[in-house]
Design a protein around this motif. Structure first.
Motif, PDB file in Angstrom:
ATOM      1  N   ALA A  76       0.835  -1.176   0.042  1.00  0.00           N
ATOM      2  CA  ALA A  76       0.137   0.065  -0.261  1.00  0.00           C
ATOM      3  C   ALA A  76       1.102   0.851  -0.159  1.00  0.00           C
ATOM      4  O   ALA A  76       0.714   2.352  -0.775  1.00  0.00           O
ATOM      5  CB  ALA A  76      -0.631   0.079   1.562  1.00  0.00           C
ATOM      6  N   ARG A  77       2.020   1.739   1.119  1.00  0.00           N
ATOM      7  CA  ARG A  77       3.055   2.260   0.750  1.00  0.00           C
ATOM      8  C   ARG A  77       3.477   2.494  -0.790  1.00  0.00           C
ATOM      9  O   ARG A  77       3.995   3.835  -0.971  1.00  0.00           O
ATOM     10  CB  ARG A  77       4.276   2.249   1.890  1.00  0.00           C
ATOM     11  N   ASP A  78       3.803   1.392  -1.951  1.00  0.00           N
ATOM     12  CA  ASP A  78       4.338   1.235  -2.538  1.00  0.00           C
ATOM     13  C   ASP A  78       3.268   2.623  -3.980  1.00  0.00           C
ATOM     14  O   ASP A  78       3.762   3.344  -4.475  1.00  0.00           O
ATOM     15  CB  ASP A  78       4.601   0.407  -3.603  1.00  0.00           C
ATOM     16  N   ALA A  85       1.572  11.952   6.592  1.00  0.00           N
ATOM     17  CA  ALA A  85       0.291  12.602   5.863  1.00  0.00           C
ATOM     18  C   ALA A  85       0.180  12.265   4.769  1.00  0.00           C
ATOM     19  O   ALA A  85      -0.957  12.425   4.251  1.00  0.00           O
ATOM     20  CB  ALA A  85       1.547  14.191   5.013  1.00  0.00           C
ATOM     21  N   ASN A  86       0.991  10.628   3.975  1.00  0.00           N
ATOM     22  CA  ASN A  86       0.188  10.299   2.587  1.00  0.00           C
ATOM     23  C   ASN A  86      -0.558   8.240   3.192  1.00  0.00           C
ATOM     24  O   ASN A  86      -1.374   8.277   2.091  1.00  0.00           O
ATOM     25  CB  ASN A  86       1.623   9.660   2.006  1.00  0.00           C
ATOM     26  N   THR A  88      -3.378   6.401   4.135  1.00  0.00           N
ATOM     27  CA  THR A  88      -5.078   6.558   4.361  1.00  0.00           C
ATOM     28  C   THR A  88      -5.493   6.286   5.973  1.00  0.00           C
ATOM     29  O   THR A  88      -4.560   5.482   6.393  1.00  0.00           O
ATOM     30  CB  THR A  88      -5.347   5.969   3.434  1.00  0.00           C
ATOM     31  N   PRO A  89      -6.709   6.498   5.903  1.00  0.00           N
ATOM     32  CA  PRO A  89      -6.957   5.951   7.367  1.00  0.00           C
ATOM     33  C   PRO A  89      -7.455   4.475   7.396  1.00  0.00           C
ATOM     34  O   PRO A  89      -6.579   4.157   8.509  1.00  0.00           O
ATOM     35  CB  PRO A  89      -8.700   6.508   7.166  1.00  0.00           C
ATOM     36  N   SER A  90      -7.757   3.460   6.478  1.00  0.00           N
ATOM     37  CA  SER A  90      -7.303   2.746   6.079  1.00  0.00           C
ATOM     38  C   SER A  90      -5.654   1.755   6.423  1.00  0.00           C
ATOM     39  O   SER A  90      -5.434   1.286   7.226  1.00  0.00           O
ATOM     40  CB  SER A  90      -7.897   1.732   5.066  1.00  0.00           C
ATOM     41  N   LEU A  91      -5.109   2.094   5.944  1.00  0.00           N
ATOM     42  CA  LEU A  91      -3.278   2.144   5.772  1.00  0.00           C
ATOM     43  C   LEU A  91      -2.874   2.313   7.308  1.00  0.00           C
ATOM     44  O   LEU A  91      -2.105   1.250   8.209  1.00  0.00           O
ATOM     45  CB  LEU A  91      -2.674   2.488   5.034  1.00  0.00           C
ATOM     46  N   ALA A  92      -3.281   3.280   7.927  1.00  0.00           N
ATOM     47  CA  ALA A  92      -2.588   4.154   9.353  1.00  0.00           C
ATOM     48  C   ALA A  92      -3.709   2.629  10.386  1.00  0.00           C
ATOM     49  O   ALA A  92      -2.732   2.213  10.963  1.00  0.00           O
ATOM     50  CB  ALA A  92      -2.931   5.612   9.717  1.00  0.00           C
ATOM     51  N   ALA A  93      -4.539   2.369   9.602  1.00  0.00           N
ATOM     52  CA  ALA A  93      -5.155   1.867  11.131  1.00  0.00           C
ATOM     53  C   ALA A  93      -4.985   0.440  10.740  1.00  0.00           C
ATOM     54  O   ALA A  93      -4.366  -0.187  11.905  1.00  0.00           O
ATOM     55  CB  ALA A  93      -6.878   1.463  10.855  1.00  0.00           C
ATOM     56  N   ALA A  94      -4.603   0.058   9.996  1.00  0.00           N
ATOM     57  CA  ALA A  94      -3.670  -1.363  10.378  1.00  0.00           C
ATOM     58  C   ALA A  94      -2.462  -1.451  10.560  1.00  0.00           C
ATOM     59  O   ALA A  94      -2.149  -2.096  11.313  1.00  0.00           O
ATOM     60  CB  ALA A  94      -3.379  -1.605   7.987  1.00  0.00           C
ATOM     61  N   GLU A  95      -1.390  -0.727   9.965  1.00  0.00           N
ATOM     62  CA  GLU A  95      -0.031  -0.009  10.186  1.00  0.00           C
ATOM     63  C   GLU A  95      -0.057  -0.072  12.315  1.00  0.00           C
ATOM     64  O   GLU A  95       0.598  -0.836  13.015  1.00  0.00           O
ATOM     65  CB  GLU A  95       0.731   0.747   9.910  1.00  0.00           C
ATOM     66  N   ALA A  96      -0.981   0.493  12.457  1.00  0.00           N
ATOM     67  CA  ALA A  96      -1.866   0.912  13.724  1.00  0.00           C
ATOM     68  C   ALA A  96      -1.937  -0.866  14.366  1.00  0.00           C
ATOM     69  O   ALA A  96      -0.815  -0.992  15.636  1.00  0.00           O
ATOM     70  CB  ALA A  96      -1.976   1.978  15.007  1.00  0.00           C
ATOM     71  N   TRP A  97      -2.539  -1.378  14.256  1.00  0.00           N
ATOM     72  CA  TRP A  97      -2.929  -2.811  13.831  1.00  0.00           C
ATOM     73  C   TRP A  97      -1.543  -3.861  14.057  1.00  0.00           C
ATOM     74  O   TRP A  97      -1.238  -4.989  15.612  1.00  0.00           O
ATOM     75  CB  TRP A  97      -4.014  -3.353  13.188  1.00  0.00           C
ATOM     76  N   VAL A  98      -0.526  -3.584  13.111  1.00  0.00           N
ATOM     77  CA  VAL A  98       0.541  -4.131  13.259  1.00  0.00           C
ATOM     78  C   VAL A  98       1.405  -4.598  14.169  1.00  0.00           C
ATOM     79  O   VAL A  98       2.022  -4.718  14.689  1.00  0.00           O
ATOM     80  CB  VAL A  98       1.452  -3.741  11.614  1.00  0.00           C
ATOM     81  N   PHE A  99       1.610  -2.826  14.984  1.00  0.00           N
ATOM     82  CA  PHE A  99       2.454  -2.988  16.067  1.00  0.00           C
ATOM     83  C   PHE A  99       1.774  -2.889  16.975  1.00  0.00           C
ATOM     84  O   PHE A  99       3.349  -3.247  18.577  1.00  0.00           O
ATOM     85  CB  PHE A  99       2.669  -1.197  15.671  1.00  0.00           C
TER      86      PHE A  99
END
Length: 201
Positions: A76-78, A85-86, A88-99
């Motif tokens: 997704a980051r690609d 800043a780049n 999306t809400p879905s990506l940010a939330a998914a990354e937060a869950w990973v950590f």
């Protein structure tokens, strides 16, 4: 065995065929390896038969939930680029869950699906979180099973969406996606670019 497919310490010891069947996933390549073949053997055969898309599909099935979601997030980051800043809400939330794979972070990832734009490919990251344990979510939703292999399908879809944006680099980028998954399977973080991919014999 090719060193690329050795020491995949994060992956289970179950046969690849069993895991594919459990997640209702199929490969397009006809395999000669027996149904009892371990994951590394199947990966090596797929590589020998030049079937990178099937390797991606298999990796989406065999990676553990957190590692699978992280792999999807890298794809997704690609598409969207690095940095907060780049995201999306879905990506940010998914990354937060990973950590921090808490119920609260999983709920946030699920909630992000409700207001994501139709054209937002990164919802696949949140979907992979949503179905991470095979259910529809935490709390009361945990009693309802999710679609078989829902998390792996979403992670695979995220990688294919990213690949679709880089068709002019199909061979090198597909290899990058594979190398990321293998690095993650070995306990790495999968964070490197195409110039850093390794072709080990």
């Amino acid at each position: 065995m090719d060193k690329r497919f050795e020491n995949l310490t994060k992956l289970p010891s179950e046969p690849a065929a069993k895991m594919l069947a459990e997640q209702n996933a199929k490969l397009g390549t006809q395999l000669s390896a027996p149904a009892s073949a371990p994951i590394g053997v199947v990966l090596e055969e797929l590589d020998a038969k030049d079937a990178p898309i099937d390797i991606l599909r298999l990796m989406s099935v065999v990676l553990p939930a957190r590692e699978r979601v992280w792999w999807a997030c890298l794809a997704a980051r690609d598409i969207v680029g690095a940095g907060a800043a780049n995201a999306t809400p879905s990506l940010a939330a998914a990354e937060a869950w990973v950590f921090q794979p808490t119920d609260e972070n999983r709920e946030a990832a699920i909630a992000s699906l409700d207001y994501a734009p139709v054209q937002d490919d990164t919802v696949n990251c949140a979907l992979s979180v949503m179905y991470a344990d095979g259910t529809l979510g935490p709390g009361e939703m945990a009693q309802y099973p999710g679609p078989a292999g829902g998390s792996s399908v979403a992670a695979f879809a995220m990688n294919i969406e990213a690949l679709g944006k880089k068709m002019d680099q199909f061979d090198s980028y597909t290899q990058l996606l594979v190398d990321r998954a293998l690095d993650i399977a070995k306990g790495g973080n999968g964070v490197f670019d195409a110039s850093e991919t390794k072709q080990e014999g």
